[in-house]
Design a protein around this motif. Sequence first.
Motif, PDB file in Angstrom:
ATOM      1  N   ASP A 119      17.977 -43.641  -8.544  1.00  0.00           N
ATOM      2  CA  ASP A 119      18.075 -45.034  -8.967  1.00  0.00           C
ATOM      3  C   ASP A 119      17.787 -46.025  -7.837  1.00  0.00           C
ATOM      4  O   ASP A 119      17.849 -47.239  -8.044  1.00  0.00           O
ATOM      5  CB  ASP A 119      19.468 -45.323  -9.546  1.00  0.00           C
ATOM      6  CG  ASP A 119      19.635 -44.687 -10.915  1.00  0.00           C
ATOM      7  OD1 ASP A 119      18.630 -44.607 -11.649  1.00  0.00           O
ATOM      8  OD2 ASP A 119      20.751 -44.267 -11.246  1.00  0.00           O
ATOM      9  N   GLY A 143      14.672 -59.725  -5.700  1.00  0.00           N
ATOM     10  CA  GLY A 143      15.428 -58.554  -6.165  1.00  0.00           C
ATOM     11  C   GLY A 143      15.650 -58.550  -7.660  1.00  0.00           C
ATOM     12  O   GLY A 143      16.429 -57.751  -8.177  1.00  0.00           O
ATOM     13  N   LYS A 144      14.960 -59.410  -8.404  1.00  0.00           N
ATOM     14  CA  LYS A 144      15.170 -59.519  -9.849  1.00  0.00           C
ATOM     15  C   LYS A 144      13.853 -59.489 -10.632  1.00  0.00           C
ATOM     16  O   LYS A 144      13.770 -60.003 -11.744  1.00  0.00           O
ATOM     17  CB  LYS A 144      15.933 -60.805 -10.156  1.00  0.00           C
ATOM     18  CG  LYS A 144      17.322 -60.826  -9.533  1.00  0.00           C
ATOM     19  CD  LYS A 144      18.049 -62.102  -9.833  1.00  0.00           C
ATOM     20  CE  LYS A 144      19.367 -62.181  -9.066  1.00  0.00           C
ATOM     21  NZ  LYS A 144      20.299 -61.082  -9.354  1.00  0.00           N
ATOM     22  N   ALA A 145      12.810 -58.966 -10.011  1.00  0.00           N
ATOM     23  CA  ALA A 145      11.505 -58.857 -10.675  1.00  0.00           C
ATOM     24  C   ALA A 145      10.949 -60.222 -11.062  1.00  0.00           C
ATOM     25  O   ALA A 145      10.200 -60.333 -12.035  1.00  0.00           O
ATOM     26  CB  ALA A 145      11.573 -57.949 -11.899  1.00  0.00           C
ATOM     27  N   ILE A 157       3.354 -53.323 -10.304  1.00  0.00           N
ATOM     28  CA  ILE A 157       4.773 -53.042 -10.602  1.00  0.00           C
ATOM     29  C   ILE A 157       5.631 -53.850  -9.638  1.00  0.00           C
ATOM     30  O   ILE A 157       5.302 -53.978  -8.465  1.00  0.00           O
ATOM     31  CB  ILE A 157       5.067 -51.528 -10.401  1.00  0.00           C
ATOM     32  CG1 ILE A 157       4.383 -50.677 -11.460  1.00  0.00           C
ATOM     33  CG2 ILE A 157       6.566 -51.239 -10.373  1.00  0.00           C
ATOM     34  CD1 ILE A 157       4.960 -50.807 -12.857  1.00  0.00           C
ATOM     35  N   ARG A 158       6.746 -54.368 -10.153  1.00  0.00           N
ATOM     36  CA  ARG A 158       7.719 -55.031  -9.276  1.00  0.00           C
ATOM     37  C   ARG A 158       8.633 -53.938  -8.701  1.00  0.00           C
ATOM     38  O   ARG A 158       9.534 -53.445  -9.386  1.00  0.00           O
ATOM     39  CB  ARG A 158       8.542 -56.041 -10.063  1.00  0.00           C
ATOM     40  CG  ARG A 158       7.722 -57.115 -10.781  1.00  0.00           C
ATOM     41  CD  ARG A 158       7.128 -58.087  -9.783  1.00  0.00           C
ATOM     42  NE  ARG A 158       6.696 -59.300 -10.442  1.00  0.00           N
ATOM     43  CZ  ARG A 158       5.437 -59.671 -10.643  1.00  0.00           C
ATOM     44  NH1 ARG A 158       4.448 -58.903 -10.205  1.00  0.00           N
ATOM     45  NH2 ARG A 158       5.150 -60.807 -11.246  1.00  0.00           N
ATOM     46  N   CYS A 184      11.028 -53.893  -6.612  1.00  0.00           N
ATOM     47  CA  CYS A 184      12.464 -54.134  -6.393  1.00  0.00           C
ATOM     48  C   CYS A 184      13.275 -53.690  -7.595  1.00  0.00           C
ATOM     49  O   CYS A 184      14.471 -53.452  -7.489  1.00  0.00           O
ATOM     50  CB  CYS A 184      12.726 -55.613  -6.110  1.00  0.00           C
ATOM     51  SG  CYS A 184      12.573 -56.697  -7.546  1.00  0.00           S
ATOM     52  N   SER A 185      12.634 -53.620  -8.754  1.00  0.00           N
ATOM     53  CA  SER A 185      13.341 -53.305  -9.996  1.00  0.00           C
ATOM     54  C   SER A 185      12.831 -52.015 -10.614  1.00  0.00           C
ATOM     55  O   SER A 185      13.018 -51.787 -11.810  1.00  0.00           O
ATOM     56  CB  SER A 185      13.169 -54.444 -11.001  1.00  0.00           C
ATOM     57  OG  SER A 185      13.540 -55.656 -10.406  1.00  0.00           O
ATOM     58  N   TYR A 186      12.171 -51.198  -9.810  1.00  0.00           N
ATOM     59  CA  TYR A 186      11.562 -49.963 -10.295  1.00  0.00           C
ATOM     60  C   TYR A 186      12.268 -48.801  -9.609  1.00  0.00           C
ATOM     61  O   TYR A 186      12.098 -48.580  -8.404  1.00  0.00           O
ATOM     62  CB  TYR A 186      10.070 -49.981  -9.944  1.00  0.00           C
ATOM     63  CG  TYR A 186       9.241 -48.849 -10.496  1.00  0.00           C
ATOM     64  CD1 TYR A 186       8.634 -48.938 -11.743  1.00  0.00           C
ATOM     65  CD2 TYR A 186       9.021 -47.696  -9.746  1.00  0.00           C
ATOM     66  CE1 TYR A 186       7.847 -47.917 -12.228  1.00  0.00           C
ATOM     67  CE2 TYR A 186       8.224 -46.663 -10.224  1.00  0.00           C
ATOM     68  CZ  TYR A 186       7.643 -46.785 -11.478  1.00  0.00           C
ATOM     69  OH  TYR A 186       6.847 -45.762 -11.948  1.00  0.00           O
ATOM     70  N   ALA A 187      13.100 -48.092 -10.366  1.00  0.00           N
ATOM     71  CA  ALA A 187      13.840 -46.968  -9.784  1.00  0.00           C
ATOM     72  C   ALA A 187      12.852 -45.902  -9.325  1.00  0.00           C
ATOM     73  O   ALA A 187      11.885 -45.590 -10.040  1.00  0.00           O
ATOM     74  CB  ALA A 187      14.795 -46.391 -10.820  1.00  0.00           C
TER      75      ALA A 187
END
Lengths: 208, 160
Positions: B19, B40-42, B56-57, B59-62
């Motif tokens: 995660d 940090g919030k896409a 892809i963002r 910061c929000s991509y596990a």
Amino acid sequence: MKKTYRAYLASSLLLGILVFGFSTTTGEYLSEPKLPEKSKSTAAELTPEQAFDLMMEVLTHKRCVNCHPSDDYPRQGEDSHIHNFGVQRGPDNHGVAALQCQTCHQSENNNHAGVPGAPEWSLAPRKMAWQGLTRVEIARSMLNPDNNGGRTLEETVHHLTEHELVLWAWEPGVDANGTPREKPPVPKAEYIKAVKAWAAGGAPIPEE
Amino acid sequence: MTISFNINGQPTSLDVDGDMPLLWVVRDMLDLKGTKFGCGKAACGACTLHVDGKAIRSCSYAVKYAEGKNITTIEGLSNGDQLHPVQQAWMEEIVPQCGYCQPGFMMATAALLSEIPNPTDEDIDNNIVNVCRCATYYRMRKAIHRAADIQSQNAKNQPS
């Protein structure tokens, strides 16, 4: 001494009432869901008309309608505002060429970032627009093969009760501020029973 | 869990919490500092990179979603010494001011040009929604059109 003991008993009793009182709230639902009176024992006893009302409590909720807009802009938030950043539907309901839903949304909620996610995250096709429609209009559209992707009633029930993106509404995660998103006003199990009861009763749509 | 992927053409395998944001992995574990943390919030796009060619963002991509995929960061955008058209255009138009958000913009633009080789102003508005606090948007728009021209010219010059 006796007086002190009485005071102790009284305060313990008061504390007990308070604790018991809090423990009898309905878990995550702060108030009782709006079940029709007759349905409070079990949703299986619902008439199709009652089931319709219960189902529509969910289908007209923002967790559903935000992704069933009548234009080309997804909605978001509890106030259903147009999605930030000018995000658009795009040709296949998954966003535009280089700004797809999956640019930000994955197959699970990201509660660190507050970005919601579920499998097949996308807008409902334009023909499945619900925003601004009445309950009756939504139901008619939902049962119309020209609008529902050619689904039979059985397939529509399957979509409404088993599709992961639909059921995400009861696990909507938190927003960018860490605030839990509002869930539909009917618990998931009651909603599923209601959809099935409505369909089993011939999926009647009331008069406007 | 063990996650394996290619990053900038190099196979990589890491033992990591699935995660963890891909951005953390890229910056702190692989020491590729070009991709930036913004919100940090896409939302702002400073962390934009490519996964299988799509923006892809990170910061929000596990990182668990990156298993078996090809990741490209700003460090891998060029082809060796041959700069990517977006990098060339950014230099020619002297786009950056403070520069912090620019890698994200450049990766978003590269993704756009791979889908729409000659974007209109409307295409740019619809697809590039990153945020620049220095407000270099005007120069970026010029650079995006310039990058499209360079890309088109490169394609014509390629031996068939």
